[in-house]
Design an enzyme around this catalytic site. Structure first.
Site, PDB file in Angstrom:
ATOM      1  CG  LEU A   1      -1.440  -1.335   1.493  1.00 16.19           C
ATOM      2  CD1 LEU A   1      -2.293  -1.473   2.917  1.00 16.19           C
ATOM      3  CD2 LEU A   1      -3.081  -1.348   0.528  1.00 16.19           C
TER       4      LEU A   1
ATOM      5  CG  HIS B   1     -10.651   4.501  -3.668  1.00 16.90           C
ATOM      6  ND1 HIS B   1     -11.816   4.504  -4.116  1.00 16.90           N
ATOM      7  CD2 HIS B   1     -10.854   2.975  -2.509  1.00 16.90           C
ATOM      8  CE1 HIS B   1     -12.706   3.515  -3.694  1.00 16.90           C
ATOM      9  NE2 HIS B   1     -12.172   2.177  -3.778  1.00 16.90           N
ATOM     10  CG  LEU B   2      -6.092   1.312   1.078  1.00 20.83           C
ATOM     11  CD1 LEU B   2      -6.258   1.554   2.905  1.00 20.83           C
ATOM     12  CD2 LEU B   2      -6.789  -0.082   0.954  1.00 20.83           C
ATOM     13  CG  HIS B   3      -5.407   1.676  -4.630  1.00 19.96           C
ATOM     14  ND1 HIS B   3      -5.075   3.115  -4.499  1.00 19.96           N
ATOM     15  CD2 HIS B   3      -3.681   1.596  -5.347  1.00 19.96           C
ATOM     16  CE1 HIS B   3      -3.867   3.779  -5.100  1.00 19.96           C
ATOM     17  NE2 HIS B   3      -3.472   3.310  -5.739  1.00 19.96           N
ATOM     18  CD  GLN B   4      -2.679  -5.176   0.481  1.00 22.88           C
ATOM     19  OE1 GLN B   4      -2.025  -5.050   1.410  1.00 22.88           O
ATOM     20  NE2 GLN B   4      -3.055  -6.468   0.534  1.00 22.88           N
TER      21      GLN B   4
END
Length: 167
Positions: free
Chosen positions: A109, A122-125
């Site tokens: 992340l 917008h959190l994204h892995q």
């Protein structure tokens, strides 16, 4: 080389990003689930999270797992979102291993712009398959990354191999 001295690279897969940006003036990651999976490159959908190919992949199969909900910080995820984010990341590893047999992975992340997050709101892995020698001559010397497959074809391979994923 064209008359203006600029080298051009044809990247039709970027049209999905352009369309998303035009369709939704807000967050493109929030807009993706509203489009057909094949068009938006969604590989799999869960209850509170989904997996989608990265439009700017470091390597073939580079995908992102993210919550549907617009949330920036890992600490702000619900327990359900945290659990599904991790279980989908684990399934991404299994699926990519089965399809592409990479030597290793980078998983991670980027929380915030200073950490390298281009879509930091917008959190994204990221799940990036790696192969020994994948930073080859053309990448190191030419500053160009080559991808051997169209994103739509990569998406179809991964979606077909992902248990329960949309086709």
């Amino acid at each position: 080389m064209s008359d203006d001295g600029l080298e051009r690279i044809w990247t039709p897969h970027r049209m999905a990003y352009v369309r998303t940006a035009v369709d939704d003036e807000g967050c493109p990651l929030c807009a993706i689930p509203g489009h057909p999976d094949g068009e938006s490159l969604v590989v799999a959908r869960g209850e509170v999270a989904y997996a989608v190919l990265n439009l700017h992949p470091y390597n073939p199969g580079h995908l992102m797992v993210l919550p549907y909900r617009h949330v920036a910080d890992l600490a702000d995820l619900t327990p359900e979102e945290s659990g599904e984010l991790m279980s989908m990341t684990q399934q991404a590893l299994r699926t990519i291993r089965a399809v592409s047999r990479p030597d290793s992975f980078n998983v991670g992340l980027n929380l915030g712009r200073a950490a390298g997050g281009s879509l930091a709101d917008h959190l994204h892995q990221h799940v990036v398959p790696r192969w020994t020698g994948d930073a080859n001559f053309i990448t190191v010397v030419g500053g160009t990354k080559t991808l051997p497959q169209l994103l739509e074809d990569t998406r179809a391979l991964l979606a077909d191999a992902w248990p329960g994923a949309p086709r």
